[in-house]
Design an enzyme around this catalytic site. Sequence first.
Site, mmCIF file in Angstrom:
data_model
loop_
_atom_site.group_PDB
_atom_site.id
_atom_site.type_symbol
_atom_site.label_atom_id
_atom_site.label_comp_id
_atom_site.label_asym_id
_atom_site.label_seq_id
_atom_site.Cartn_x
_atom_site.Cartn_y
_atom_site.Cartn_z
ATOM 1 N N ARG A 235 0.808 -1.408 -0.069
ATOM 2 C CA ARG A 235 -0.153 0.257 -0.374
ATOM 3 C C ARG A 235 1.047 1.002 0.177
ATOM 4 N NH1 ARG A 235 -3.494 -3.674 -1.674
ATOM 5 N NH2 ARG A 235 -5.586 -3.311 -0.988
ATOM 6 N N GLU A 264 -2.292 7.651 -5.213
ATOM 7 C CA GLU A 264 -2.310 7.271 -6.338
ATOM 8 C C GLU A 264 -3.817 7.005 -7.592
ATOM 9 O OE1 GLU A 264 -3.118 2.374 -5.726
ATOM 10 O OE2 GLU A 264 -1.312 2.898 -5.126
ATOM 11 N N HIS A 296 0.264 -0.591 -9.914
ATOM 12 C CA HIS A 296 -0.160 -1.087 -9.238
ATOM 13 C C HIS A 296 -0.876 -2.937 -10.265
ATOM 14 C CE1 HIS A 296 -3.123 -1.024 -5.147
ATOM 15 N NE2 HIS A 296 -2.891 -2.636 -5.492
#
Length: 330
Positions: A235, A264, A296
């Site tokens: 994360r 993000e 991601h």
Amino acid sequence: MYKVAVFSSKKYDQQFLEQFNQGGQLDLHFFESRLSRQTVELAQGFQAVCVFVNDVVDHHVLEQLHTFGVNVVALRCAGFNNLDLKAARQFNIKICRVPEYSPEAVAEHTVGILLTLSRKFHKAYWRVRENNFALDGLMGFNLHGKTIGVIGTGKIGLATIKILLGFGCQVHCYDPYPNPDLQTLGAKYVTLDDLFSQSDIISLHCPLTPDTKHIIDSEALAKMKTGVVIINTSRGGLVDSNAIIGGLKSRKIGFLGLDVYELESELFFEDLSDDIVQDDIFTRLLTFPNVFITGHQGFFTEEALITIAQTTLDNIETLLSGKDCDNLIA
């Protein structure tokens, strides 16, 4: 038939969710928009909503969902730091998740980022395409014999550790909830300070909580070896981006690999190639030659998407039909 609003949906989400919606028990409606205070009105008329990592499910959104008669919020991911569990309980909205989709997918991506940095695959690829076969500037380093600190020894951390041990690395771990099976593999638990000071490479695999937010900050960096390699595929909020930029400029950080970023939600999963990115911190990170970032995609394998779709649909059907769900978190 139950109506489900699927937010933050891409073509691959629609493909896999529709493929495994066996018998059409759920009436799936796909929205590209992220769930937020501005888009929550789209959830009117649905019994459930399905969300992903960057959707906003705060007190206000949950209150609105409750008003609309939404009974279930299904996360098609493992983490739930973007969700207000206290509010969900207050409004009697059931929350479910996909606790395990493919630990190996994220673990393999983690090691892929590490290998890319250690052997400069990304730079070599472009050189060869330009018929430049010189090796100057491509010298790497062995993983064999390096001490790697793994923060978080859940399923993804454990899968990563198994791969790293296969490379001949010494693995030091930190987790407030030790895994009794880990030490039999050859890794060992140490204090967080010892992990910072002894590790050549540090890989993050813990959830984002108030205790882990900015676990990598200026104070942590000061304890690390000069030239430390930091990898984060968990994360973005685990890392203080300003501190990281300082560490890169001072050369305290030798290499940085990211698959996640603190802000993000305004960037990742979108094609912004024709836009000017307004995030100055992110654009600064991209200027460093020793930084490698992916958007991601650690979870993004066929096997993982199949598991996510199957588990998510099963969670929703189970909860809406009034049955007990093993993946209930609120």
